[in-house]
Design an enzyme around this catalytic site. Sequence first.
Site, PDB file in Angstrom:
ATOM      1  N   ASP A  57      -9.408   0.336   2.592  1.00  0.00           N
ATOM      2  CA  ASP A  57      -9.347   0.841   1.216  1.00  0.00           C
ATOM      3  C   ASP A  57     -10.577   0.387   0.425  1.00  0.00           C
ATOM      4  O   ASP A  57     -11.169   1.166  -0.328  1.00  0.00           O
ATOM      5  CB  ASP A  57      -8.075   0.336   0.511  1.00  0.00           C
ATOM      6  CG  ASP A  57      -6.813   1.021   1.027  1.00  0.00           C
ATOM      7  OD1 ASP A  57      -6.961   1.923   1.862  1.00  0.00           O
ATOM      8  OD2 ASP A  57      -5.705   0.657   0.602  1.00  0.00           O
ATOM      9  N   THR A  87      -3.225   5.488  -4.081  1.00  0.00           N
ATOM     10  CA  THR A  87      -2.112   6.161  -3.392  1.00  0.00           C
ATOM     11  C   THR A  87      -0.789   5.955  -4.126  1.00  0.00           C
ATOM     12  O   THR A  87       0.035   6.862  -4.209  1.00  0.00           O
ATOM     13  CB  THR A  87      -1.973   5.649  -1.941  1.00  0.00           C
ATOM     14  OG1 THR A  87      -1.943   4.219  -1.953  1.00  0.00           O
ATOM     15  CG2 THR A  87      -3.126   6.089  -1.092  1.00  0.00           C
ATOM     16  N   THR A  88      -0.584   4.741  -4.660  1.00  0.00           N
ATOM     17  CA  THR A  88       0.648   4.460  -5.401  1.00  0.00           C
ATOM     18  C   THR A  88       0.640   5.209  -6.725  1.00  0.00           C
ATOM     19  O   THR A  88       1.643   5.845  -7.094  1.00  0.00           O
ATOM     20  CB  THR A  88       0.787   2.942  -5.655  1.00  0.00           C
ATOM     21  OG1 THR A  88       0.609   2.252  -4.410  1.00  0.00           O
ATOM     22  CG2 THR A  88       2.141   2.598  -6.219  1.00  0.00           C
ATOM     23  N   ASP A 134       0.851  -1.190   0.000  1.00  0.00           N
ATOM     24  CA  ASP A 134       0.000   0.000   0.000  1.00  0.00           C
ATOM     25  C   ASP A 134       0.890   1.245   0.000  1.00  0.00           C
ATOM     26  O   ASP A 134       1.694   1.432   0.914  1.00  0.00           O
ATOM     27  CB  ASP A 134      -0.904  -0.018   1.238  1.00  0.00           C
ATOM     28  CG  ASP A 134      -1.860   1.164   1.270  1.00  0.00           C
ATOM     29  OD1 ASP A 134      -1.427   2.240   1.701  1.00  0.00           O
ATOM     30  OD2 ASP A 134      -3.019   1.017   0.847  1.00  0.00           O
TER      31      ASP A 134
END
Length: 546
Positions: A393, A95-96, A62
């Site tokens: 998530d 997020t990545t 994550d």
Amino acid sequence: MASGMPIIILNQNTTRESGKKVQIGNINSAKTVADVIRTCLGPRAMLKMLMDPMGGIVMTNDGNAILREITVQHPAAKSLIEIARTQDEECGDGTTSVVILAGEFCGVAEQFLRQQMHPTVIIGAYRRALEDAISIMESKSRDVNVNDENAMLSFIRNALATKVTARWSDLITKIALTAVKTVALEERGKKEIDIKRYAKVEKIPGGSIEDSEVLDGVMFNKDILHSNMRRRIENPRILLLDSGLEYTKGESQTNIEMQSTTDFEAYLRKEEEYVKDLCAKVIAAKPDLVVSEKGVSDLAIHFLQKANISVIRRLRKTDNLRISRACGANILNRIDEITESDIGKGAGLFEVKLFGDEYFTFITKCKNPKACTILLRGASKDILNEVERNLQDTMQVTRNILVDPRMVPGGGAIEVAVAYGLKEKAKSIQDVSQWPYRAVAKALEVIPRTLIQNCGGNTIRTLTQIQAKHAEGAHTWGVNGESGVVSDMASLEVWEPLSVKSQVMKTAIETAILLLRIDDIVSGSKKASGDGDGGVMGPTDASMAE
């Protein structure tokens, strides 16, 4: 004033960097942070093992969880870590992607800075590209029927495909969808879905992940106060209190003057009568279970146990709010004002169970609960922590789909579609800003390129094939994250929420613009001692020894 004399404005302990050197430094630091988590994108993502200062270990792919544990010094790198946190709070997913894209948008601007193009021109082109990219995304999106459970589970499952818990995706997606639908509340035509407050995750090591479930009610880590109190009550009448069942003590210091030995006995009797009176008011409401956020004295426990009432004390405010939403009880501040409507009658079962060494209280089988607890079981704390991160998530993604039910194709397809649209629009731009505008389109291809690299595929050949498909008008074609080959995302049912993708695009380009605007960094170091400018330094250990 003598000519050529240097004018010192800044403190001697302050360092200053300015001009192109700062901009190039910011770009390089952004690219470095992006490279750290580049391998964490897609279903074939690698894991990172991080050790915190306390010796704890975090194993995750994550993006936000990784960057949260990394300590960086460069201010530009800190702002990139901040956007991963913002993306996680806003959408729960992407997020990545947002960090990789922000690093790439900064990277493609470097050549224009070296060619003496003014940052304002680059920023103007980036803003224009952002507006066009959002409109292209919206035109390529499709609406979702949120009442079709199978379709919803299919879309939510895509958010889990890149996570460690992908093998339990069926279970986790069902848990996420059930939990989010439970806490969804529609008031005055506005939908409110507060996952953070009303969908609590309880992790209990032991058992297997398949034993995890969403309770139709709440649970918390508390036990009843007396061994003779009932541990199981069907259809309980629940009373929730924000006040204690004990004698009110003085705020700070209380002085009592006693004239004779009988005064002390009278004082104790008054205390007992006060507690007895409180308990009598509670017993008159005929509850089966009393839950208090404050203390309950031993005397009150005695009276309530005699009346066959189970009691739980010192419960957290957040847990009490969840019980209130689940069973329909009102939380009372004053015991004098108990009415029949304040008693919660919506719960079907109150039960205290033993897990390992600890007792947990369950209030379940609630009729139409608007709060829930997700019970997670697993082999170890590390696994449970990762499952919880992935579940949070997934719940965020579910909430996003329910609030904005529009989807775009995944697997890098939407990025290539937007890149193709921007390249076509760039042909109509006449001035020099055409080149930074084109660079945004080029930077977007980093997502499908990274997906191909993480699968071990041939990057150039695969990316060219996808671009050829998009040139023919097939905008749903992208990279199969498992095999690295060109596939139709519509037939694979790989769709992502438009809200997540548009937020990624906005955040990444805005961050790149922010970093390009910086042309000066002034960093001051703390003085050894003394206060104010020109202060005298204190004596050192060496001078004291002399």
